[in-house]
Design a protein around this motif. Structure first.
Motif, short mmCIF file in Angstrom:
data_model
loop_
_atom_site.label_atom_id
_atom_site.label_comp_id
_atom_site.label_asym_id
_atom_site.label_seq_id
_atom_site.Cartn_x
_atom_site.Cartn_y
_atom_site.Cartn_z
N THR A 91 0.81 -1.21 0.00
CA THR A 91 0.00 0.00 0.00
C THR A 91 0.85 1.27 0.00
O THR A 91 0.30 2.37 0.15
N GLY A 92 2.16 1.14 -0.14
CA GLY A 92 3.00 2.32 -0.19
C GLY A 92 2.81 3.09 -1.48
O GLY A 92 2.25 2.58 -2.47
N ARG B 281 3.49 -1.03 5.22
CA ARG B 281 2.78 -0.96 3.93
C ARG B 281 2.51 -2.34 3.35
O ARG B 281 2.09 -2.46 2.19
N ARG C 37 2.04 4.22 11.78
CA ARG C 37 2.62 4.16 10.44
C ARG C 37 3.45 5.42 10.20
O ARG C 37 2.99 6.52 10.47
#
Length: 388
Positions: free
Chosen positions: A73-74, A140, A372
């Motif tokens: 998901t980065g 991520r 995060r």
């Protein structure tokens, strides 16, 4: 996260023994790589952060465990912002150093101290980079909607790693297995995925036999290969050092461009130097260091535990030599355009040689509460771009 249902994929292994499954295709990697290459060239390198993200998303989405795929998901923007922050610190430090040298003189005590401090600062940032990059990638990475993360501080890890690294020159490199095991343990035991922590008890003792063997073998092979290359170049008349020194002296006194004979001498010496480094030392490293690397992978895997999962590596020196030598040849022959093949070969190697024992109960794995990071792995991007 949807389960894998594509026809023709291998069935899940039994609960006793299983592996990570990679089902990506070379053509899929090349489609991403070629577009990445064009956009990176057009943007003068800036797009490489988004390029790396696109590669990761493809790779992560084609790796599965217990029937469910990973998800990355980065974003490229996060990587770029992190890089800019680190670059800003380095530029400011460089400006400070230049101002002090201009104001006090390059030989002043303060300017020299600042210069050495800057060198240590860069090394320190590079060590912090490995910690922060691992944390970013874990946060991520999703599996069944659950992400990972790391506790602790990358800055404090960097200080401990820097102090330990000072043992390497003091011990003439003999402390490397001990230092490496300490650093890997610190990073691993600070790593979580969901509500479970990775546990690693890597000891240096089992590594030393292979380490000594690899050091001796690498040095012996390097001397042999480099001597053979130098001897061949000497017999061919490519080591005209006197002619080269004559050209240097002539250039210093008169300037101008070299004549045909001098240009040929320079080209031959440069070729011999590159061949000595790349073929001589590079081949010696591949053949010699593989014994230590294979032992390190096996011992590390056998010392790790995650929840009720245990790990076993079947990596051998021969298999690593095949991987490294093949990757090197492919990269050189294709002038770098074989990069997707290197990724494919490396992932297949991991799939074949890493065995996971046990079965993870995904219902007991709850979401991580670790914060995060807002930015990407800028430190590692600044010092070590890496494969993907």
């Amino acid at each position: 996260m949807a389960a894998i249902t594509t026809a023709g994929e291998p069935a899940l292994p039994g609960a006793g023994t299983q592996r990570l499954v990679y089902d990506g295709g070379l053509m899929g990697l090349y489609e991403i790589y070629l577009l990445n290459l064009v956009l990176t060239v057009i943007t003068i390198g800036i797009f490489r952060f988004w390029a790396k993200t696109r590669i990761r998303r493809y790779v992560w989405s084609h790796v599965s465990f217990q029937g469910d795929r990973l998800e990355y998901t980065g974003t490229g923007g996060e990587l770029f912002k992190g890089f800019l922050i680190v670059l800003g610190f380095i530029v400011l430090y460089g400006i400070l150093q230049s101002v002090l040298q201009f104001a006090l003189g390059p030989t002043s005590v303060i300017a020299v101290v600042v210069q050495f401090a800057f060198m240590f600062f860069v090394v320190y940032l590079a060590l912090v980079a490995h910690y922060t990059a691992q944390n970013y990638r874990l946060t991520r990475t999703l599996w069944r909607g659950v992400r990972g993360g790391m506790t602790g501080s990358g800055w404090s890890y960097g200080i401990k790693a820097l102090l330990l690294s000072l043992l390497l020159p003091l011990s003439l490199g003999l402390a490397q297995p001990w230092v490496t095991s300490k650093l890997v343990n610190w990073r691993a035991n600070a790593s979580w995925f969901g509500s479970e922590r990775l546990q690693l008890d890597l000891r240096a003792g089992p590594l030393y036999g292979a380490f000594i063997l690899s050091v001796v073998l690498t040095l012996a092979l390097a001397a042999l290969f480099m001597g053979a290359i130098g001897g061949f170049a000497y017999l061919r008349g490519w080591l005209d050092l006197d002619g080269f020194m004559d050209y240097v002296q002539q250039h210093q006194m008169e300037g101008g461009v070299p004549d045909d004979a001098q240009a040929r001498t320079i080209v031959q010496l440069v070729f011999v130097a590159y061949a000595t480094i790349l073929l001589g030392f590079g081949l010696a490293y591949i053949l010699g260091w593989a014994f230590y690397a294979a032992t390190f992978y096996r011992v590390t895997a056998g010392s790790a535990q995650f929840a009720n999962l245990r790990f076993q590596s079947h990596a051998t020196a021969g298999r690593l030599i095949g991987l490294w030598a093949g990757n090197a040849v492919i990269y050189v022959v294709t002038l770098g355009f074989g990069y997707p093949i290197l990724i494919q070969r490396t992932l297949r190697f991991i799939e074949r040689n890493l065995e996971i024992q046990g079965e993870l109960d995904g219902t007991r794995l709850t979401q991580s509460t670790i914060a995060r990071p807002r930015f990407g792995e800028g430190l590692l991007e600044a010092f070590d771009p890496g494969m993907f």
